[in-house]
Design a protein around this motif. Structure first.
Motif, mmCIF file in Angstrom:
data_model
loop_
_atom_site.group_PDB
_atom_site.id
_atom_site.type_symbol
_atom_site.label_atom_id
_atom_site.label_comp_id
_atom_site.label_asym_id
_atom_site.label_seq_id
_atom_site.Cartn_x
_atom_site.Cartn_y
_atom_site.Cartn_z
ATOM 1 N N VAL A 1 0.862 -1.185 0.000
ATOM 2 C CA VAL A 1 0.000 0.000 0.000
ATOM 3 C C VAL A 1 0.898 1.235 0.000
ATOM 4 O O VAL A 1 1.793 1.343 0.845
ATOM 5 C CB VAL A 1 -0.921 0.012 1.236
ATOM 6 C CG1 VAL A 1 -1.784 1.273 1.244
ATOM 7 C CG2 VAL A 1 -1.791 -1.235 1.260
ATOM 8 N N PRO A 2 0.686 2.172 -0.916
ATOM 9 C CA PRO A 2 1.557 3.357 -0.994
ATOM 10 C C PRO A 2 1.240 4.396 0.075
ATOM 11 O O PRO A 2 1.207 5.598 -0.189
ATOM 12 C CB PRO A 2 1.277 3.890 -2.397
ATOM 13 C CG PRO A 2 -0.128 3.494 -2.674
ATOM 14 C CD PRO A 2 -0.306 2.143 -2.007
ATOM 15 N N VAL A 3 0.998 3.937 1.273
ATOM 16 C CA VAL A 3 0.736 4.803 2.430
ATOM 17 C C VAL A 3 1.538 4.244 3.596
ATOM 18 O O VAL A 3 1.545 3.032 3.822
ATOM 19 C CB VAL A 3 -0.760 4.840 2.795
ATOM 20 C CG1 VAL A 3 -0.977 5.706 4.038
ATOM 21 C CG2 VAL A 3 -1.598 5.346 1.639
ATOM 22 N N GLY A 4 2.218 5.110 4.343
ATOM 23 C CA GLY A 4 3.008 4.652 5.476
ATOM 24 C C GLY A 4 3.137 5.714 6.533
ATOM 25 O O GLY A 4 2.479 6.766 6.484
ATOM 26 N N GLY A 5 4.009 5.454 7.492
ATOM 27 C CA GLY A 5 4.194 6.377 8.596
ATOM 28 C C GLY A 5 4.667 7.750 8.175
ATOM 29 O O GLY A 5 4.344 8.757 8.825
ATOM 30 N N ASP A 6 5.442 7.818 7.084
ATOM 31 C CA ASP A 6 5.918 9.118 6.612
ATOM 32 C C ASP A 6 4.767 10.030 6.204
ATOM 33 O O ASP A 6 4.858 11.265 6.328
ATOM 34 C CB ASP A 6 6.869 8.937 5.426
ATOM 35 C CG ASP A 6 8.203 8.333 5.845
ATOM 36 O OD1 ASP A 6 8.466 8.266 7.060
ATOM 37 O OD2 ASP A 6 8.975 7.935 4.945
ATOM 38 N N HIS A 7 3.691 9.429 5.705
ATOM 39 C CA HIS A 7 2.533 10.238 5.305
ATOM 40 C C HIS A 7 1.873 10.859 6.535
ATOM 41 O O HIS A 7 1.413 12.011 6.491
ATOM 42 C CB HIS A 7 1.536 9.382 4.536
ATOM 43 C CG HIS A 7 2.053 8.887 3.218
ATOM 44 N ND1 HIS A 7 2.852 7.772 3.112
ATOM 45 C CD2 HIS A 7 1.916 9.370 1.957
ATOM 46 C CE1 HIS A 7 3.172 7.578 1.848
ATOM 47 N NE2 HIS A 7 2.624 8.540 1.126
#
Length: 329
Positions: free
Chosen positions: A158-164
């Motif tokens: 999924v192209p979503v992580g903690g950096d977002h």
């Protein structure tokens, strides 16, 4: 030049289901070991030429349209089929990573998917059999794998992580990225009455370009929204694949993002499945003194998979040395 193993992730990772057919001997009509080897090797050539195969998992065999066969050797039939799940990445991106390793005087002898590494580090055989979802809460993206009946049945990134979530905090409160990262660690993934009021006082070094304090509720709302979105995306993928009912062992969270307070509770609410921060399998030693061993799951899993691969002694030495550096920090 020392050998090493490469762990890859990112939204460019893709999965592909292929079905390969093979004709048994016209005289005996018996499935042999050679037939099984041949049909498996042929299945590996079905990935696109511009992609690099990272992993392949047998999903089961069919013989004359009769499915549900784990081992067809010795059975009688004419047309053998093998269903395989392939995980692959773009050749151009992996070539760039290999070049970077070569510049560091390292030769890449094997490549592994980060999600497979994380699963190797935390899943027991019983978990794979009962059905499990492993989510690696990383920085820029989130690899995940789904296991059922002992097999890998779904994988993705999924192209979503903690950096977002960090970026969200930065924008919401008008501070630097490093300040937002520190503040995010003090958030809660769920919205609770206990944090409905009150503020978080920020040290001068943190508040240099931002506010002196932030509302606990406001911080939690920002972080909750991003992680709820992440788990909702994964749930949608499970729904599409009709796999939710096959995850009997529940959800296993690993990675640095799993340290976020109450993140397991949020995942359980969104996914509708029992969720825990994972512990490492007994084969992994050396992290007993680490504050949060689950953050090292991908590296630990790499060690296990590399040891099981056909890599030479140079690869084994490199991976073991890497592990020593991780456990001593």
């Amino acid at each position: 030049m020392a050998e090493t193993a490469l762990v890859v992730s990112g939204p460019q990772i893709a999965t592909q289901r292929v079905t390969t057919t093979w004709q048994t001997d016209a005289k005996t009509h018996k499935v042999t070991e050679e037939d099984v080897t041949s049909i498996y090797n042929n299945s590996l050539h079905d990935d696109p030429a511009s992609r690099v195969l990272l992993d392949a998992t047998e999903q089961g065999y069919e013989l004359d349209n009769v499915g549900g066969i784990d081992n067809p050797v010795g059975l009688t039939g004419d047309l053998l089929k093998l269903n395989t799940l392939l995980i692959h990445g773009p050749k151009s991106r992996l070539d760039d990573q290999r070049s970077a390793a070569a510049n560091a005087k390292l030769a890449v002898s094997d490549t592994f998917f980060a999600g497979s590494c994380a699963a190797a580090a935390v899943l027991r055989a019983a978990d794979r059999a009962a059905g499990a979802l492993v989510i690696d809460l990383g920085g820029g993206c989130t690899p995940f794998t789904v296991w059922s009946d002992g097999k890998l049945v779904l994988a993705g990134v999924v192209p979503v992580g903690g950096d977002h979530a960090t970026n969200d905090v930065q924008i919401a409160f008008g501070m630097s990225l490093s300040q937002a990262e520190e503040l995010k660690k003090r958030a809660s993934a769920i919205l609770s009455k206990d944090r409905a009021t009150g503020r978080i006082e920020l040290a001068k070094s943190i508040a240099a370009t931002g506010p002196d304090s932030v509302s606990k509720r406001a911080l939690d709302v920002v972080v909750n929204a991003r992680f709820a979105e992440l788990f909702a995306i994964i749930r949608e993928k499970l729904d599409d694949a009709n796999l939710l009912h096959r995850i009997g062992a529940g959800v296993f969270l690993v990675g640095g993002g799993a340290q976020l307070a109450h993140v397991a509770e949020l995942a359980e609410t969104v996914l509708g499945l029992p969720t825990r921060v994972a512990t490492l399998v007994p084969e992994i030693e050396g992290l007993e003194k680490k504050e949060f061993p689950a953050a090292y799951a991908t590296v630990a899993g790499l060690l296990l998979l590399a040891l099981k691969s056909e890599g030479g002694p140079n690869l084994m030495d490199t991976v073991k040395n890497l592990w020593k550096k991780v456990t001593r920090k």
